[in-house]
Design a protein around this motif. Structure first.
Motif, PDB file in Angstrom:
ATOM      1  N   GLY A 503    -102.652  10.360  29.062  1.00 63.00           N
ATOM      2  CA  GLY A 503    -101.198  10.551  29.062  1.00 63.00           C
ATOM      3  C   GLY A 503    -100.713  11.111  27.760  1.00 63.00           C
ATOM      4  N   LEU A 504    -101.227  10.527  26.653  1.00 63.89           N
ATOM      5  CA  LEU A 504    -100.829  11.039  25.334  1.00 63.89           C
ATOM      6  C   LEU A 504    -101.285  12.483  25.160  1.00 63.89           C
ATOM      7  N   THR A 505    -102.504  12.739  25.643  1.00 56.68           N
ATOM      8  CA  THR A 505    -103.038  14.116  25.529  1.00 56.68           C
ATOM      9  C   THR A 505    -102.187  15.092  26.342  1.00 56.68           C
ATOM     10  N   LEU A 506    -101.862  14.719  27.589  1.00 55.22           N
ATOM     11  CA  LEU A 506    -101.026  15.594  28.421  1.00 55.22           C
ATOM     12  C   LEU A 506     -99.669  15.830  27.774  1.00 55.22           C
ATOM     13  N   ILE A 729     -93.840  19.628  35.611  1.00 53.82           N
ATOM     14  CA  ILE A 729     -94.072  18.349  36.307  1.00 53.82           C
ATOM     15  C   ILE A 729     -95.163  17.554  35.599  1.00 53.82           C
ATOM     16  N   THR A 730     -96.222  18.268  35.114  1.00 54.27           N
ATOM     17  CA  THR A 730     -97.302  17.584  34.392  1.00 54.27           C
ATOM     18  C   THR A 730     -96.791  16.895  33.144  1.00 54.27           C
ATOM     19  N   ASP A 731     -95.886  17.502  32.425  1.00 57.21           N
ATOM     20  CA  ASP A 731     -95.311  16.895  31.213  1.00 57.21           C
ATOM     21  C   ASP A 731     -94.599  15.594  31.558  1.00 57.21           C
ATOM     22  N   GLU A 732     -93.852  15.618  32.671  1.00 54.78           N
ATOM     23  CA  GLU A 732     -93.142  14.399  33.085  1.00 54.78           C
ATOM     24  C   GLU A 732     -94.117  13.303  33.512  1.00 54.78           C
TER      25      GLU A 732
END
Length: 789
Positions: A503-506, A729-732
């Protein structure tokens, strides 16, 4: 079959009967087989011996007949002793002029005195005298008569007759013959004069009655009830070849067309083999025959019989043995049945007692029937020991059933999940008591460990994954269960750590993804625009090349037509040459004719000069002839002059024809050279056409590739636009993953950091740069191709 399965008596009787049947069957087979073979061999030997005896009788008959013929031959030869031939004197006998034969200066031709005297002396034998004329022997005197009663006079000895060659070589021939419906033993004796055969003395001893008696004897002989002998004519040169000479039903009928049930021509086979044995099927019966050829008379003597007659006695023996075997089987079976019935009665009582005991053990009944045998034999002792053991087992079973019933109740509670139940009943069976102790301990252990596992799982359900299940003193499945729960907690902890890290990486890389997607979108739009322009240019080039290819194809067609015209011209020139040669040939013939005319004119001129000289010599009487000679000489001169003029014209025509032939030959060479040049030109046009077609095919393939690349570029532009939305959407999602992981308790939660993705970003940038370089290279290549076209 059920009775056989349930009854020992039935099994013993069945095995005994089968054994006896097999033994008797083998015995029957061996007896019948050996009997059949012995009878067959005996009959075959008997038929073979009888057939040999028949042949020997025929041979004896032949020898006796030959002896009589020899005696008669010597008598007749003495009667014609001193016979001479006078070739200068002839006597017409029938339609032949024959040299005269003389005995004491008396002509023998058409003189029947000697032959009739011989017939009277020998009481029926016939005699004939043949005179030689060239290579023919003609009957000039005979006592032999035809069927109509007339003498057989004025006929030749057939050159195909077996005695013809021998007599011609000066040898005597002795053999059987059929003359005008009667059988004779004949003898042909050559009569010589000065070492040359001049005549034949023939005698024939009538053997018709004796031969008829012999054949009747053969015909009446029987082999068994239905077997018989028959004779077939085996002389291939005879008109009666293959006919039955002796047969009970088929006499004087052809046997060559007879075939057996399988379509085998058995008579032809016998005629070919001449001697031996043969089997065949006739009217549903298996027949076998012995046959032998009496070569001297060309008789094939056959003796045959049906195989059924041979095996009739063997079949009777077989049926008798089968009946005796069946009676033996029945007697032995009844004896075994009675014996087994008496002996196995006690075994039946034991069976019933054991069945009652087994029913009690299986809880089918509540009581046991003891074995009722009071005898003192082996069965009685066995029954007493079984009854004593049944009483002991009955008491033990009752006690064991109480513990088993309680065990079933407790295990049913275990099945329902109640681990608090325990076994309390005590029995004398040490194995069951040990089972009771083990089950109670198992229940205590299971209850304790399951309580621990349930406590840890309750903590996991509250998102607390910090505690573990102790595994000390645990084995097998409980150890696996504890390790599984602990592994589950560890796996969940690792998953949470990984989720938070990802999650942090994304979250950190989502901005870079958005930036790169924007760049990709812009590049895709530019590439799509450039490809559209390139596709339009290639389409125009493709159209031009297609037109060029079509024009080259038309040139190839015209070239083929020119080639055809050149070939036709060459053929016409060849025909012209041939015509010139024909003209030259005709002119040569005319030239030769003119030469002949010139020679005729020269000869005529000479003759006219001679005529003039003769006329002058004749004086006044030859004046008129001199005028004619002068005119003839004038005519010869004009003919010679005309021949010279025609010859000059023909020579001129020959010269012109040779010139025409030379011109036509030059035309042929010119046409050949023209045809070769046209062929080379056509070949070049074909090469250009093929190259143009290949070029058109390549351009069309490039055009198709550009169109597909254009479609793919358009799709890439759409994908880039969609990828931007996905990146947002991936960032969210990355922020939601980090928030969810922070809500749970697990080891190392506060130490989780984002992963280093610098390397991955670098790879993405390198990939984008590589794609851009490849695109520019393709675009440059397309521009170069367009300029070349």
């Amino acid at each position: 079959m059920d009775f056989l399965k349930k009854s020992v008596i039935a099994k013993v009787i069945f095995v005994s009967i089968i054994s006896i049947i097999i033994s008797m069957s083998i015995l029957t087979y061996l007896v019948v087989s050996n009997t059949s073979k012995a009878m067959k061999n005996s009959n075959e030997m008997s038929i073979s011996k009888e057939l040999s005896l028949l042949v020997e009788n025929i041979n004896t008959f032949n020898k006796v007949a030959k002896t009589g013929a020899n005696v008669n031959g010597d008598i007749f030869l003495n009667m014609v002793d001193g016979i001479k031939i006078n070739k200068n004197q002839s006597v017409k006998v029938g339609e032949f002029e024959t040299p005269a034969l003389l005995i004491d200066n008396e002509v023998v031709n058409l003189n029947f005195k000697i032959v009739d005297e011989f017939t009277k002396m020998t009481k029926g034998s016939v005699a004939t005298i043949f005179v030689r004329k060239g290579d023919d022997f003609i009957r000039v005197s005979t006592s032999l008569k035809k069927e109509d009663g007339n003498r057989a006079i004025g006929t030749k000895l057939d050159i195909s007759h077996p005695g013809y060659k021998k007599v011609l070589e000066g040898e005597t021939y002795l053999g059987k013959a059929v003359l005008f419906g009667k059988s004779y033993m004949t003898k042909y004796i050559p009569i010589k004069q000065d070492g040359e055969v001049i005549a034949i003395a023939f005698i024939g001893s009538d053997i018709s009655e004796d031969l008829a008696h012999l054949t009747e004897t053969i015909n009446s002989k029987k082999i068994g009830k239905t077997g018989y002998y028959y004779i077939i004519d085996s002389n291939e040169k005879s008109k009666k070849y293959g006919y039955f000479l002796v047969h009970p039903k088929l006499k004087d009928k052809s046997a060559l067309e007879l075939v057996d049930t399988n379509g085998v021509s058995f008579v032809k086979e016998m005629l070919t083999k001449k001697e031996g044995q043969l089997n065949y099927l006739w009217e549903g019966l298996d027949k076998f025959v012995f046959f032998k050829t009496y070569e001297e008379w060309n008789w094939l003597i056959v003796g045959g019989v049906s195989s059924n007659e041979i095996f009739e006695e063997a079949n009777k023996i077989m049926y008798l043995i089968i009946i005796l075997s069946i009676i033996t089987v029945l007697i032995i079976s009844i004896s075994i049945f009675i014996s087994m019935k008496v002996l196995l009665k006690s075994l039946t009582n034991i069976k019933n007692g054991l069945l009652s005991f087994f029913q009690y053990l299986n809880r089918e009944t509540n009581s046991i029937n003891k074995i009722d045998i009071n005898s003192e034999d082996e069965f009685g002792v066995m029954a007493k020991q079984i009854n004593e053991n049944i009483e002991k087992i009955e008491k033990t079973v009752k006690d064991d059933r109480k513990l088993i019933d309680e065990t079933i109740i407790v295990l049913n509670e275990f099945e329902q999940g109640d681990l608090c139940q325990r076994l309390n009943v005590s029995v004398d069976n040490p194995a069951l008591m040990e089972l009771k102790t083990v089950l109670n301990k198992m229940a205590d252990n299971l209850e304790t460990n399951i309580e621990i596992i349930l406590n840890i799982l309750e903590q996991y359900s509250n998102y607390n994954y910090l505690n573990k299940i102790p595994t000390k003193d645990l084995k097998a499945h409980l150890l696996k269960l504890a390790n599984g729960v602990n592994t589950l907690g560890g796996s969940i902890t690792e998953m949470l750590v990984e989720n938070k890290s990802m999650g942090l990486t994304l979250d950190e890389t989502s901005n870079d993804l958005l930036k790169n997607v924007d760049n990709l979108n812009h590049s895709s739009t530019e590439a799509a625009s450039s490809l559209e322009q390139t596709a339009a240019a290639l389409e125009e080039i493709t159209s031009n090349i297609r037109n060029t290819t079509e024009n080259i194809a038309k040139m190839a067609t015209f070239s083929n037509e020119v080639t055809k015209s050149a070939v036709d011209g060459e053929k016409l020139a060849t025909q012209t040459t041939t015509a010139m040669e024909d003209i030259n040939t005709q002119v040569s013939a005319i030239n030769e004719a003119i030469t002949v005319i010139d020679q005729i004119a020269f000869q005529t001129n000479i003759l006219s000069l001679n005529a003039a000289v003769e006329a002058a010599t004749a004086g006044e009487a030859g004046k008129g002839f001199a005028v004619v000679a002068q005119e003839v000489r004038n005519l010869a001169s004009r003919s010679a002059e005309a021949a010279r003029e025609i010859k000059a014209i023909v020579e001129n025509a020959t010269s012109k024809a040779n010139q025409g032939k030379e011109i036509a030959s030059n035309m042929i060479q010119g046409y050949k050279q023209l045809n070769e040049n046209i062929s080379n030109t056509t070949k070049l046009i074909f090469d250009v056409e093929n190259a143009s077609k290949e070029q058109l095919l390549g351009i069309e393939q490039i055009n198709d590739a550009i169109n597909r690349l254009d479609q793919q570029t358009q799709q890439n532009a759409m994908i880039a636009s969609e990828a931007k939305n996905v990146a947002i959407i991936t960032d969210e999602i990355s922020k939601l993953v980090v928030s969810s992981a922070n809500k749970k308790e697990f080891e190392g939660k506060d130490n989780v950091k984002a992963k280093n993705v610098t390397t991955n970003e670098k790879k993405v940038e390198e990939k984008i740069l590589k794609d851009k370089t490849e695109y520019n290279s393709i675009k440059k290549h397309q521009e170069d191709d367009w300029e070349s076209f």
